[in-house]
Scaffold this active site. Sequence first.
Site, PDB file in Angstrom:
ATOM      1  N   ILE A  33      30.879  27.815  13.732  1.00  0.00           N
ATOM      2  CA  ILE A  33      31.502  26.790  14.759  1.00  0.00           C
ATOM      3  C   ILE A  33      30.469  26.266  15.451  1.00  0.00           C
ATOM      4  O   ILE A  33      30.599  24.884  15.620  1.00  0.00           O
ATOM      5  CB  ILE A  33      32.539  27.686  15.562  1.00  0.00           C
ATOM      6  CG1 ILE A  33      33.583  28.516  14.909  1.00  0.00           C
ATOM      7  CG2 ILE A  33      33.011  26.672  16.677  1.00  0.00           C
ATOM      8  CD1 ILE A  33      34.404  29.376  15.597  1.00  0.00           C
TER       9      ILE A  33
ATOM     10  N   TYR B 106      35.391  42.667  22.631  1.00  0.00           N
ATOM     11  CA  TYR B 106      35.447  41.329  22.458  1.00  0.00           C
ATOM     12  C   TYR B 106      36.452  40.656  23.145  1.00  0.00           C
ATOM     13  O   TYR B 106      36.300  39.534  23.655  1.00  0.00           O
ATOM     14  CB  TYR B 106      35.515  40.979  20.797  1.00  0.00           C
ATOM     15  CG  TYR B 106      35.326  39.611  20.445  1.00  0.00           C
ATOM     16  CD1 TYR B 106      34.363  38.945  20.068  1.00  0.00           C
ATOM     17  CD2 TYR B 106      36.795  38.779  20.465  1.00  0.00           C
ATOM     18  CE1 TYR B 106      34.369  37.660  19.529  1.00  0.00           C
ATOM     19  CE2 TYR B 106      36.917  37.641  19.987  1.00  0.00           C
ATOM     20  CZ  TYR B 106      35.639  36.957  19.516  1.00  0.00           C
ATOM     21  OH  TYR B 106      35.649  35.669  19.055  1.00  0.00           O
TER      22      TYR B 106
ATOM     23  N   THR C 155      34.130  31.825   9.073  1.00  0.00           N
ATOM     24  CA  THR C 155      32.615  31.809   9.235  1.00  0.00           C
ATOM     25  C   THR C 155      32.059  33.461   9.136  1.00  0.00           C
ATOM     26  O   THR C 155      33.026  34.278   8.544  1.00  0.00           O
ATOM     27  CB  THR C 155      32.171  31.698  10.851  1.00  0.00           C
ATOM     28  OG1 THR C 155      32.656  32.894  11.547  1.00  0.00           O
ATOM     29  CG2 THR C 155      32.874  30.387  11.312  1.00  0.00           C
TER      30      THR C 155
HETATM   31  N1  LIG Z   1      35.206  33.013  13.588  1.00  0.00           N
HETATM   32  C1  LIG Z   1      36.117  32.988  14.551  1.00  0.00           C
HETATM   33  O1  LIG Z   1      37.426  33.409  13.995  1.00  0.00           O
HETATM   34  C2  LIG Z   1      36.215  32.658  15.983  1.00  0.00           C
HETATM   35  C3  LIG Z   1      37.489  32.657  16.685  1.00  0.00           C
HETATM   36  C4  LIG Z   1      37.355  32.588  17.963  1.00  0.00           C
HETATM   37  C5  LIG Z   1      36.185  32.408  18.640  1.00  0.00           C
HETATM   38  N2  LIG Z   1      35.204  32.648  18.018  1.00  0.00           N
HETATM   39  C6  LIG Z   1      33.822  32.421  18.813  1.00  0.00           C
HETATM   40  O2  LIG Z   1      33.004  31.162  18.226  1.00  0.00           O
HETATM   41  C7  LIG Z   1      31.634  31.555  18.714  1.00  0.00           C
HETATM   42  C8  LIG Z   1      30.998  31.207  17.177  1.00  0.00           C
HETATM   43  O3  LIG Z   1      31.440  32.170  16.366  1.00  0.00           O
HETATM   44  P1  LIG Z   1      30.958  31.914  14.670  1.00  0.00           P
HETATM   45  O4  LIG Z   1      32.418  32.348  14.040  1.00  0.00           O
HETATM   46  O5  LIG Z   1      30.469  30.476  14.528  1.00  0.00           O
HETATM   47  O6  LIG Z   1      29.808  33.125  14.612  1.00  0.00           O
HETATM   48  P2  LIG Z   1      28.762  33.197  13.603  1.00  0.00           P
HETATM   49  O7  LIG Z   1      28.434  34.636  13.578  1.00  0.00           O
HETATM   50  O8  LIG Z   1      29.008  32.409  12.425  1.00  0.00           O
HETATM   51  O9  LIG Z   1      27.673  32.383  14.513  1.00  0.00           O
HETATM   52  C9  LIG Z   1      27.167  32.851  15.643  1.00  0.00           C
HETATM   53  C10 LIG Z   1      25.935  32.242  16.201  1.00  0.00           C
HETATM   54  O10 LIG Z   1      25.289  32.615  17.461  1.00  0.00           O
HETATM   55  C11 LIG Z   1      24.187  32.887  17.385  1.00  0.00           C
HETATM   56  N3  LIG Z   1      23.858  34.334  18.294  1.00  0.00           N
HETATM   57  C12 LIG Z   1      24.377  35.354  18.235  1.00  0.00           C
HETATM   58  N4  LIG Z   1      24.025  35.979  19.102  1.00  0.00           N
HETATM   59  C13 LIG Z   1      23.061  35.339  19.989  1.00  0.00           C
HETATM   60  C14 LIG Z   1      22.212  35.466  21.228  1.00  0.00           C
HETATM   61  N5  LIG Z   1      22.227  36.744  21.815  1.00  0.00           N
HETATM   62  N6  LIG Z   1      21.416  34.334  21.623  1.00  0.00           N
HETATM   63  C15 LIG Z   1      21.633  33.218  21.101  1.00  0.00           C
HETATM   64  N7  LIG Z   1      22.439  33.091  19.885  1.00  0.00           N
HETATM   65  C16 LIG Z   1      23.225  33.979  19.346  1.00  0.00           C
HETATM   66  C17 LIG Z   1      23.770  33.787  15.880  1.00  0.00           C
HETATM   67  O11 LIG Z   1      22.515  33.666  15.496  1.00  0.00           O
HETATM   68  C18 LIG Z   1      24.695  32.407  15.048  1.00  0.00           C
HETATM   69  O12 LIG Z   1      24.020  31.258  14.955  1.00  0.00           O
HETATM   70  C19 LIG Z   1      31.540  32.756  19.108  1.00  0.00           C
HETATM   71  O13 LIG Z   1      31.481  32.818  20.485  1.00  0.00           O
HETATM   72  C20 LIG Z   1      32.933  33.472  18.794  1.00  0.00           C
HETATM   73  O14 LIG Z   1      33.269  34.492  19.441  1.00  0.00           O
HETATM   74  C21 LIG Z   1      34.831  32.583  16.716  1.00  0.00           C
END
Ligand SMILES: NC(=O)c1ccc[n+]([C@@H]2O[C@H](COP(=O)([O-])OP(=O)(O)OC[C@H]3O[C@@H](n4cnc5c(N)ncnc54)[C@H](O)[C@@H]3O)[C@@H](O)[C@H]2O)c1
Length: 250
Positions: free
Chosen positions: A21, A155, A190
């Site tokens: 995202i 979470y 993702t």
């Molecule tokens: N994928 C979903 O269905 C979904 C739904 C709702 C919310 N979200 C939220 O969206 C955001 C992005 O999620 P995503 O699905 O793209 O996840 P992802 O795992 O694909 O990407 C997460 C990114 O965050 C980075 N990251 C993780 N911990 C970190 C830290 N301590 N410091 C710096 N960078 C860090 C990782 O290296 C990665 O690049 C998150 O906050 C997640 O909770 C995701």
Amino acid sequence: MSSVFSLDGRVAVVTGGARGIGEAIVTGLLDAGARVHICDRDEEAGRATADRLGAAFVAADVTDSASVAAAFERVAAESGRLDIAVNNAGIVHNGPSEDLDDTDWRRVLSVNLDGVYYSCRAAGRLMLAQGSGSIVNTGSMSGHISNRPQPQSAYNAAKAGVIHLTKSLAGEWASRGVRVNSVSPGYVGTEMTQRGMDNVEWRRAWIEGTPMGRVAEPREIAPAVVFLASDAASYCTGTDLVVDGGYTVW
Ligand SMILES: NC(=O)c1ccc[n+]([C@@H]2O[C@H](COP(=O)([O-])OP(=O)(O)OC[C@H]3O[C@@H](n4cnc5c(N)ncnc54)[C@H](O)[C@@H]3O)[C@@H](O)[C@H]2O)c1
């Protein structure tokens, strides 16, 4: 583009922008004209994504407040300002709450809630000093509902915290030119959700629970962030914009 949606000349930072995202948000901000800095703890992936998209990269682990503050200060020092901070880095842990150990609980809270606060504080200090700025935090529908069938109480609690932290900061900083909003996605395809998508039972529950009958692509979340970052949202602060294919209506 002389539009209220234009981000021409704006300087932005996106935590967790190396993939998923966050990467889509980086693309959306670049398309709207912003100069974007990816901030991620994964230096290799972050640099590769930045090079591919035409963004800059700055390393930080959001659980380390000094590291985030130094990264955001570097962006502001190099660019002369910081207009937009998208605090998006996050992790998930699935498991029954009665079996969750302290380390797992703390790990999720430390990235998803402490990390968002540290990032907001670092961005807020710079933006309050310049008298303007827009912060967009990535919440989740999990801050409104409790997911099923997979248990993930840490979470869900952290994301509810992000949504209320957003409102609290919005109230504090509104009169000083800084807006703070959040975007709450539903299920998005993702790396974070890959394990669930590979699990037949979880995947079925996720899709059947979503009125639109599918999960989102990351690029479907980014425009909501661009909107809140832009002058088009000049009267929005403390808003949580839910982008979930209708999941929370049932
Ligand atoms: N994928 C979903 O269905 C979904 C739904 C709702 C919310 N979200 C939220 O969206 C955001 C992005 O999620 P995503 O699905 O793209 O996840 P992802 O795992 O694909 O990407 C997460 C990114 O965050 C980075 N990251 C993780 N911990 C970190 C830290 N301590 N410091 C710096 N960078 C860090 C990782 O290296 C990665 O690049 C998150 O906050 C997640 O909770 C995701």
